[in-house]
Scaffold this active site. Sequence first.
Site, mmCIF file in Angstrom:
data_model
loop_
_atom_site.group_PDB
_atom_site.id
_atom_site.type_symbol
_atom_site.label_atom_id
_atom_site.label_comp_id
_atom_site.label_asym_id
_atom_site.label_seq_id
_atom_site.Cartn_x
_atom_site.Cartn_y
_atom_site.Cartn_z
ATOM 1 N N ASP A 18 143.841 34.075 10.221
ATOM 2 C CA ASP A 18 144.776 34.133 11.556
ATOM 3 C C ASP A 18 144.793 32.955 12.264
ATOM 4 O OD1 ASP A 18 146.044 35.247 13.540
ATOM 5 O OD2 ASP A 18 144.507 36.604 14.302
ATOM 6 N N ASP A 113 151.636 34.199 11.956
ATOM 7 C CA ASP A 113 150.524 33.249 11.640
ATOM 8 C C ASP A 113 149.236 34.083 10.982
ATOM 9 O OD1 ASP A 113 150.029 34.885 13.770
ATOM 10 O OD2 ASP A 113 148.528 33.714 14.748
ATOM 11 N N GLU A 114 149.843 35.248 10.561
ATOM 12 C CA GLU A 114 148.616 35.865 9.854
ATOM 13 C C GLU A 114 148.769 36.274 8.528
ATOM 14 O OE1 GLU A 114 147.239 39.847 11.651
ATOM 15 O OE2 GLU A 114 148.242 38.967 13.382
#
Length: 393
Positions: A18, A113-114
């Site tokens: 993350d 974003d993960e």
Amino acid sequence: MPSTGVAPMTRRHILHLDFDAFFASVEEILDPSLKGKPIIVGAPPERRGVVASASYSARAFGVRSAMPTAQALRLCPQAIILPPRHKIYGEYSARMMAILSEYTPLVEPLSLDEAFLDVTGCKARWGSPEELAHQLQERLAAELGLTASIGLASNKLVAKIASGLEKPRGFVVVPHGREAEFLAPLPAEKLWGVGEVTAGSLHEMGISTIGQLAELPAAQLEARFGRRGRDLHRQARGIDDSPVVVEREEKSLSRETTFAQDVGDPQVLRKKLLVLSESVARQLRRRGLRGRTVKLKLRYSDFKTLTRQVTMGTPTDLEQVIFDQAARLLDKAWDRATQVRLIGVGVTKFDTEESQLSLFEGAGDGRIEKLRRLSQSVDRIRQKYGDEAIRRG
Ligand SMILES: [Mg+2]
């Protein structure tokens, strides 16, 4: 020992990665003079925006994601507010996913974003899971200039909780067999699916940590929460067999808008509903999707939120059909006395294009076919001349 006939599951190594303060960090890369300053990415207070991302120096003042920007500015008046630039964040996200997939094909993006990675089979090429994780952090920093936090565990549930514990640039490893022990001191809200309501019920039962939850008999949780009680019981003990899923099917498509000022005028709401229906329909056609269920979302001035939905016999990608259904839902759901803060439209229950072809061939619904041809030519014009080229009268 009697055989169960089921092969024991191999020990998995699941990594959750993350990025730290993703949007704000990208903004710092694009404008290095922002580095170290309190940055908030989100719509400004006059548009009643919320914080989409905040840099760590803004977080030091108590600013958090999803907080209204107005509140964030009261905590940190010197914060710099930047409007989100999703296209650029999307480009960084694509570059990150490309790097991740060099290490393993088993990458499951969770958001921009993960991602989860199953690195169980990577040892020969990349070393131990810990070594792989360190390499990843270093590569992402060197090639994208972004820092990421990583959790490493035997399953997705524990890996995701682990990655969030020591941000930024965190790296938390939970050894196999120590999952329950690792989770025990953490608040129950950390578990998937424990939102405000469930947490409230748990607090009433005297439960605040995951460890306390793990001690409750499964039967008691089932009696209280139904089938989800069983999941809670398993999760609290750190058990999660869900695989890393590579292709994430798109399950719904929606658009929503928050009004600058609460709205009580039905005409204004219908107009906005039409614009949102057009946007959803255009996205559906772009992706070759048609859906059977139309959803309406309303948030009132007191933040009470409701959703209503209707399922049709025939799947659609047409704004007129989506709008008609959504407007009908609005008429039924809205009491007209309460002011509306947010309105949204969504379509779910997708059929694939092939399965729809037969449905339309020879169906003889002239009106639908005409609407479809009209929509398609509008799409072509928009593609050529941009969204502003055509406005509905
Ligand atoms: Mg993040």
